[in-house]
Design an enzyme around this catalytic site. Structure first.
Site, PDB file in Angstrom:
ATOM      1  N   ASP A 163      -7.735  14.780   8.245  1.00  0.00           N
ATOM      2  CA  ASP A 163      -7.194  13.188   8.955  1.00  0.00           C
ATOM      3  C   ASP A 163      -8.545  13.699   9.541  1.00  0.00           C
ATOM      4  O   ASP A 163      -9.246  13.076   9.778  1.00  0.00           O
ATOM      5  CB  ASP A 163      -6.310  13.659  10.490  1.00  0.00           C
ATOM      6  CG  ASP A 163      -6.352  12.456  11.053  1.00  0.00           C
ATOM      7  OD1 ASP A 163      -6.632  10.970  10.471  1.00  0.00           O
ATOM      8  OD2 ASP A 163      -5.273  12.658  11.436  1.00  0.00           O
ATOM      9  N   HIS A 180     -11.357  -1.796   8.342  1.00  0.00           N
ATOM     10  CA  HIS A 180     -10.891  -0.264   9.418  1.00  0.00           C
ATOM     11  C   HIS A 180     -11.981  -0.284  11.016  1.00  0.00           C
ATOM     12  O   HIS A 180     -11.954   0.223  11.464  1.00  0.00           O
ATOM     13  CB  HIS A 180     -11.291   0.754   8.913  1.00  0.00           C
ATOM     14  CG  HIS A 180     -11.098   1.177   7.371  1.00  0.00           C
ATOM     15  ND1 HIS A 180     -11.048  -0.050   6.058  1.00  0.00           N
ATOM     16  CD2 HIS A 180      -9.839   1.185   7.423  1.00  0.00           C
ATOM     17  CE1 HIS A 180     -10.100   0.233   4.887  1.00  0.00           C
ATOM     18  NE2 HIS A 180      -9.090   1.285   5.823  1.00  0.00           N
ATOM     19  N   LYS A 239      -9.778  18.453  15.834  1.00  0.00           N
ATOM     20  CA  LYS A 239      -9.310  16.963  14.834  1.00  0.00           C
ATOM     21  C   LYS A 239      -8.505  17.892  13.845  1.00  0.00           C
ATOM     22  O   LYS A 239     -10.261  18.407  12.791  1.00  0.00           O
ATOM     23  CB  LYS A 239      -9.675  15.967  14.369  1.00  0.00           C
ATOM     24  CG  LYS A 239      -8.951  15.088  15.936  1.00  0.00           C
ATOM     25  CD  LYS A 239      -9.683  13.061  14.656  1.00  0.00           C
ATOM     26  CE  LYS A 239      -8.655  12.998  13.480  1.00  0.00           C
ATOM     27  NZ  LYS A 239      -7.268  13.497  14.294  1.00  0.00           N
ATOM     28  N   HIS A 268      -9.117  10.171  10.937  1.00  0.00           N
ATOM     29  CA  HIS A 268      -8.853   8.762  11.866  1.00  0.00           C
ATOM     30  C   HIS A 268      -8.889   9.406  12.728  1.00  0.00           C
ATOM     31  O   HIS A 268      -8.299   9.834  13.766  1.00  0.00           O
ATOM     32  CB  HIS A 268      -7.102   8.064  12.106  1.00  0.00           C
ATOM     33  CG  HIS A 268      -7.127   7.351  10.607  1.00  0.00           C
ATOM     34  ND1 HIS A 268      -6.454   7.745   8.867  1.00  0.00           N
ATOM     35  CD2 HIS A 268      -7.286   5.784   9.898  1.00  0.00           C
ATOM     36  CE1 HIS A 268      -6.660   6.792   8.446  1.00  0.00           C
ATOM     37  NE2 HIS A 268      -7.102   5.677   9.141  1.00  0.00           N
ATOM     38  N   TYR A 283       0.846  -0.871  -0.184  1.00  0.00           N
ATOM     39  CA  TYR A 283       0.004   0.085   0.043  1.00  0.00           C
ATOM     40  C   TYR A 283       0.970   0.832   0.148  1.00  0.00           C
ATOM     41  O   TYR A 283       2.034   1.456   0.752  1.00  0.00           O
ATOM     42  CB  TYR A 283      -0.787  -0.028   1.420  1.00  0.00           C
ATOM     43  CG  TYR A 283      -1.933   0.625   1.593  1.00  0.00           C
ATOM     44  CD1 TYR A 283      -2.708   1.904  -0.045  1.00  0.00           C
ATOM     45  CD2 TYR A 283      -1.955   1.714   3.394  1.00  0.00           C
ATOM     46  CE1 TYR A 283      -3.829   2.558   0.528  1.00  0.00           C
ATOM     47  CE2 TYR A 283      -2.672   2.915   2.879  1.00  0.00           C
ATOM     48  CZ  TYR A 283      -2.841   3.525   1.862  1.00  0.00           C
ATOM     49  OH  TYR A 283      -4.428   4.400   1.758  1.00  0.00           O
TER      50      TYR A 283
END
Length: 663
Positions: free
Chosen positions: A540, A171, A536, A542, A16
């Protein structure tokens, strides 16, 4: 098995990868293919994933950081230069903008004279897991499902070798899902998509078995490889039954559970990172040992991904793990080695029963697309429980909460992390100039006409309307990622996914009891509990770490403000000012901390906000020193696994903030 019996063919081997620019990524891909990689797995940067061009204000600091920027057809040409698209199996990790990237890929193939029916590969295209875990969604669930349905309807007729969706349980595990939740929620998503295709009228009933046969999955595999083996056997059996009973698919080949895998990244550690190599090897066993449930494609993370962006050598090491497993061991010389194992059969049956009950519960809630809020809350609770077990030592992690003694590592030197790849900060300016040149050199009228056609078809969801044709036409006309997404934002609107924090339970009563007493005393002295803004910035998505900090801080007695992902610096500063917070906690895992954090610090000063700032993320030590020099109070990285200790720091910081603030 006799010596003359042929070995099974190995799975497709990928790494990846993608970073900086399309040209740099193309060089990386060609080098990896020369080393024996047999398929491509493209990582796109966050602006590409969330539908912004490099010169968009939302893209600031993010261009080329966690993947390759692809803003127009020219970038796709550069990315695939000297790579035979008619022969290559190309996996693209792309979701909200999946239809657009596939459109660019098709347009590029057509420009080369390659027929679309020859294209082989996968667009990930699973938007449910974006809402639940990864965060690169754009549109609400309804329009997002429509985009997926249109992609499926197009590929089944024009690109029959293409997998239009990879339903991603990977995920979900990264977000804390148990094996039962991982199986149930992924299958619920696949059912939601297939039911959507069937309702749409865009696929003839005679074509539907072929649609079912093109559904693929992308799974995770943890170091508990016996349980993971049983999980994959459960996945295989349950999917076969769903295809046969729910969708009436008679052909066993079309009911096959086809999946690719990346093994667990959640368990990679910053402490003693060399331990990640045996972890990765063991995790790969869970998806390869059982022939009847073996992965069709695999990509492995690099040993140093908890430290930063891996170098080509690190990715080569992960590729060599696959090659040794496939070509040096005898794994591929035998049938399914677990046939008749009472241990495997019993555990598999237990998982099937439990996952079936969880799936039925999701269906009772209206299915995956309707139950996003509830599923998100369940994942946050599961992740909280996982973090608690590690903190208390109930779940042992070598080098983290046990066996922490270590000799100096020759891989990481004297503590300075030099063995990661850093993207040149000048890349962003170069990509901005690139997209401006692209726009200036195209037929503007043709682009406007193509955008109008795209919006028109988006407004019509009848059986004859498919966004893919208009998307491919826009790609040929010279449209950009931001223009495609911008046109659809006008029609579909945007979406804010649930945070799940309200349902999170930290179970840290014993550990945080003394801290709760301190925060209550602070509240009594100063007129209210300490206030923490968890934010955040950037693109992003995550959010696992931010969510767990929010849950732990609430358990410690803080009043927590958490507004979800993808906030601009201006929005963060406004929230800090309006909520009168003591501490601003910034979470950044995309590598954009050196751009975003100083910007936020400057804006806080200009706004007269005196809150302390702490930062968490994958931040190299030299960057952490720079940030502390600019005014950041503390920097936390994956090695700081004890949330109780982080909360102790934050309570002390809040006490100092209140003491320094006039009553």
């Amino acid at each position: 098995m006799g010596q003359d019996t042929p070995r099974d063919a190995p799975w497709v081997m990928r790494t990846y990868s993608g970073h900086s620019t399309a040209r740099a990524s193309n060089e990386l891909y060609r080098n990896n293919l020369a080393k024996g990689q047999t398929g491509l797995s493209i990582a796109f940067d966050l602006p590409t994933q969330t539908g912004y061009d490099p010169d968009s204000p939302e893209a600031a600091g993010e261009v080329g950081k966690v993947g390759v920027p692809v803003a127009h057809r020219g970038h796709m040409e550069q990315l695939m230069d000297q790579i035979p698209v008619a022969e290559m199996n190309t996996s693209m990790t792309i979701n909200a903008t999946a239809a657009w990237l596939l459109g660019l890929y098709v347009a590029h193939a057509e420009d080369r004279g390659v027929e679309t029916r020859l294209l082989s590969g996968t667009t990930q295209n699973d938007i449910v897991k974006e809402y639940l875990s990864r965060g690169t969604y754009i549109f609400p669930p309804g329009p997002s499902l429509r985009l997926t349905v249109d992609t499926i309807a197009y590929t089944v007729r024009h690109a029959p070798r293409w997998n239009p969706i990879n339903v991603c349980s990977y995920h979900l595990q990264e977000a804390g899902a148990t094996p039962v939740q991982e199986v149930a929620y992924a299958l619920a998503t696949a059912i939601g998509v297939l039911d959507g295709v069937r309702r749409s009228g865009k696929v003839d009933p005679s074509e539907f078995p072929a649609v079912v046969g093109r559904i693929s999955f992308f799974v995770n595999s943890s170091v508990r490889f016996v349980e993971e083996t049983c999980k994959m056997r459960a996945f295989t059996a349950m999917w076969d039954r769903i295809c046969a009973e729910r969708y009436g698919v008679d052909d066993p080949k079309l009911r096959r559970f086809r999946y690719g895998v990346q093994v667990n990244s959640l368990g990679l550690t910053e402490q003693q990172p060399e331990n990640n190599v045996p972890r990765i090897v063991l995790e790969s066993l869970g998806v390869t040992l059982s022939k009847n449930a073996r992965a069709r494609a695999m990509q492995l993370p690099a040993w140093n991904e908890a430290l930063g962006l891996p170098r080509p050598w690190d990715q080569q090491w992960s590729l060599r793990i696959q090659q040794i497993l496939a070509f040096e061991t005898d794994l591929l010389e035998y049938g399914d080695i677990f046939e008749g194992s009472t241990v495997i059969e019993t555990k598999t049956a237990e998982l099937i029963e439990a996952a079936g009950a969880e799936l039925a519960d999701v269906e009772a809630l209206g299915g995956a697309f309707a139950a996003i809020d509830e599923l998100k809350a369940r994942l946050v609770r599961s992740q909280s429980e996982r973090v608690r077990r590690i903190e208390t030592g109930e779940q042992r992690v070598v080098g983290v909460n046990c066996f922490t003694e270590t000799a100096p590592s020759p891989l990481t030197g004297d503590g300075e992390i030099e063995n990661i790849l850093k993207v040149d900060h000048r890349i962003e300016a170069e990509q901005i100039a690139d997209v401006e040149r692209w726009r200036a050199g195209r037929d503007q009228a043709a682009v406007r006409q193509a955008l109008d056609a795209l919006k028109k078809v988006a407004e019509d969801d009848g059986p004859g309307a498919n966004i893919m044709e208009a998307t491919i036409a826009l790609a040929h006309a010279g449209g950009t990622t931001g223009e495609w997404a911008g046109a659809l934002r006008q029609v579909f609107g945007e979406f804010r996914a649930p945070t799940g924090v309200g349902g999170g339970v930290g179970h840290r009563g014993d550990e945080l009891g003394p801290l709760v007493a301190r925060t209550r005393a602070l509240a009594a002295r100063t007129g209210g509990p300490p206030r923490l803004l968890v934010a955040k910035p950037g693109l992003d998505g995550h959010s696992n770490g931010a969510e767990q900090i929010a849950v732990a801080a609430r358990d410690a007695g803080f009043e927590v403000i958490y507004q979800g992902i993808r906030l601009t610096p201006a929005q963060i500063v406004a929230a800090a000012r309006d909520e009168d917070v003591d501490i601003v906690g910034l979470s950044i895992l995309s590598g954009s901390h050196m751009e975003l954090v100083p910007d936020i610090l400057d804006r806080l000063r200009i706004a007269g906000v005196g809150a302390a700032v702490v930062v968490g993320g994958i931040i190299p030590p030299d960057d952490a020193e720079v940030l502390r020099g600019k005014g950041v109070s503390s920097v936390y990285t994956p090695k700081d696994y004890s949330f109780a200790h982080i909360m102790e720091d934050l309570v002390a910081l809040a006490e100092r903030q209140r003491a320094a603030t006039p009553a």
